[in-house]
Design an enzyme around this catalytic site. Structure first.
Site, mmCIF file in Angstrom:
data_model
loop_
_atom_site.group_PDB
_atom_site.id
_atom_site.type_symbol
_atom_site.label_atom_id
_atom_site.label_comp_id
_atom_site.label_asym_id
_atom_site.label_seq_id
_atom_site.Cartn_x
_atom_site.Cartn_y
_atom_site.Cartn_z
ATOM 1 N N GLU A 239 -11.968 -24.489 -14.784
ATOM 2 C CA GLU A 239 -11.058 -25.320 -13.986
ATOM 3 C C GLU A 239 -10.192 -26.208 -14.876
ATOM 4 O O GLU A 239 -9.029 -26.446 -14.580
ATOM 5 C CB GLU A 239 -11.836 -26.177 -12.976
ATOM 6 N N TYR B 19 -9.771 -33.091 -7.986
ATOM 7 C CA TYR B 19 -9.712 -31.632 -7.861
ATOM 8 C C TYR B 19 -10.881 -30.974 -8.605
ATOM 9 O O TYR B 19 -11.599 -30.140 -8.045
ATOM 10 C CB TYR B 19 -8.375 -31.076 -8.404
ATOM 11 N N ASP C 109 -5.387 -28.870 -5.237
ATOM 12 C CA ASP C 109 -4.377 -28.904 -6.297
ATOM 13 C C ASP C 109 -3.031 -28.496 -5.686
ATOM 14 O O ASP C 109 -2.917 -28.358 -4.461
ATOM 15 C CB ASP C 109 -4.784 -27.995 -7.468
#
Ligand code: SF4
Length: 367
Positions: free
Chosen positions: A47, A130, A148
């Site tokens: 991520e 996020y 996001d």
């Protein structure tokens, strides 16, 4: 409290929406290396890498990073130089520096286990809402939103939300929407499905509505407004910065490199010495030599201009005039200046701009 913009959620058959989205994802999801298991450390690394960077670019970086640093303990113990080297070329280097220090904290404070609750995970360096939501939902099955730009685009269309997604305050509206919509049985698949839909179908410029698994639930599709959404105001223009950089060799043919400061842009990466040219008319050899003397106390001999490169950041653009030159070996060097052979340069992490300069230099020498 129901936020006013979420009134459109009432028009969505939530259960059927979840089913359509999740079953599509299970059929169509891409085979990505970080989806092989649900190790929270791997989800975290992926991520962080995926922020601002395309999936295709990230895959080889992810595989190598996990090969070099397979666990939290290995990464926590690693030298920063090696960690930066693993990230070299991905840009946004503060992401990996934050990851490195957060991983050390996880090792010390949480016995090397990534926290599984919003409070602890959000307190880690570089872990914003996020990333926290992505790790909690994907690795631990916690129904937390992971919002996001992709997810905001998709939901602004499905729910016909006209708030400006460039404003930080809009994120809350989308987080509330996900909290209403998310499947509590399969939060991991739900969040990944929304991201995947944004990447494969509901793309920024021409969404493939006819192939879309949630078309029946999509208000923008029914209203014909998909191309107008999301609302996103343009960022300010990037600042233009003129630089002169020089690849300097000594009598032994070694090259002078310089470590950038430990804070700020491209912190702790290595580069070729460079100076900012505040007045474009000074791009003239004598003036540039004087600027190096003034900035670094370096007495250099400038040889030739070998080309120009551009390096684009999110907020500024470097326009770099690249020169080659020479310098005497016996200058006073400290830890952030080194003479290295081209082969030794492999051990140091450089930004992409330095690689482009070195290519110019090699091409020029081969002529
Ligand atoms: S129908 Fe079109 S606009 Fe709506 S979610 Fe699907 S791809 Fe996006």
């Amino acid at each position: 409290m129901m936020v006013k913009e979420l009134k459109n959620i009432e028009k969505v058959d939530i259960l059927s929406f979840q089913q359509d989205l999740i079953s599509w994802f299970k059929e169509e999801q891409r085979d990505l290396p970080w989806r092989k298991d649900q190790d929270p450390y791997k989800v975290w690394v992926s991520e962080i890498m995926l922020q601002q960077t395309r999936v295709d670019t990230v895959i080889p970086y992810f595989n190598r990073f996990i090969e070099w640093f397979p666990t939290i303990d290995v990464l926590a113990k690693a030298d920063e130089e090696k960690v930066l080297k693993a990230w070299e070329g991905l840009g946004y280097y503060s992401r990996v520096r934050n990851l490195h220090s957060a991983v050390k904290e996880v090792q010390e404070k949480y016995d090397s286990k990534v926290p599984d609750n919003p409070k602890d995970i959000s307190s880690l360096k570089g872990v914003g809402p996020y990333t926290a939501g992505a790790i909690l939902s994907i690795a631990y099955g916690v129904p937390e939103p992971a919002v996001d730009g992709n997810v905001m685009r998709v939901l602004s269309r499905i729910l016909s939300i006209w708030d400006d997604i460039a404003k930080p305050s809009s994120r809350k509206i989308f987080e509330s929407a996900v909290r209403e919509l998310i499947s509590h049985d399969e939060p991991s698949a739900f969040n990944q499905a929304l991201m995947e839909l944004g990447a494969l179908i509901c793309t920024p410029t021409s969404p493939s509505c006819l192939l879309c698994p949630v078309r029946d639930h999509c208000q923008a599709f029914h209203e014909g407004t998909a191309s107008e959404l999301p609302v996103k105001t343009k960022k300010n223009k990037q600042k233009q910065v003129q630089l002169a950089a020089v690849i300097l060799t000594n009598e032994e043919g070694k090259i002078l490199i310089h470590k950038r400061p430990e804070n700020g842009l491209l912190a702790n990466l290595w580069e070729f010495p460079n100076v900012e040219i505040l007045h474009p008319f000074v791009i003239e050899r004598g003036n540039i030599t004087a600027l190096f003397q003034e900035a670094f106390d370096l007495n250099i001999k400038l040889d030739k201009g070998i080309g120009q490169i551009e390096h684009i950041f999110s907020h500024l653009v470097w326009n770099i005039n690249v020169f080659k030159g020479t310098i005497h070996y016996d200058i006073h060097l400290n830890y952030d200046w080194k003479f290295v052979t081209p082969a030794e340069m492999e051990q140091y992490a450089f930004p992409v701009s330095a690689h482009k300069m070195f290519k110019l230099y090699n091409d020029f020498n081969e002529k």
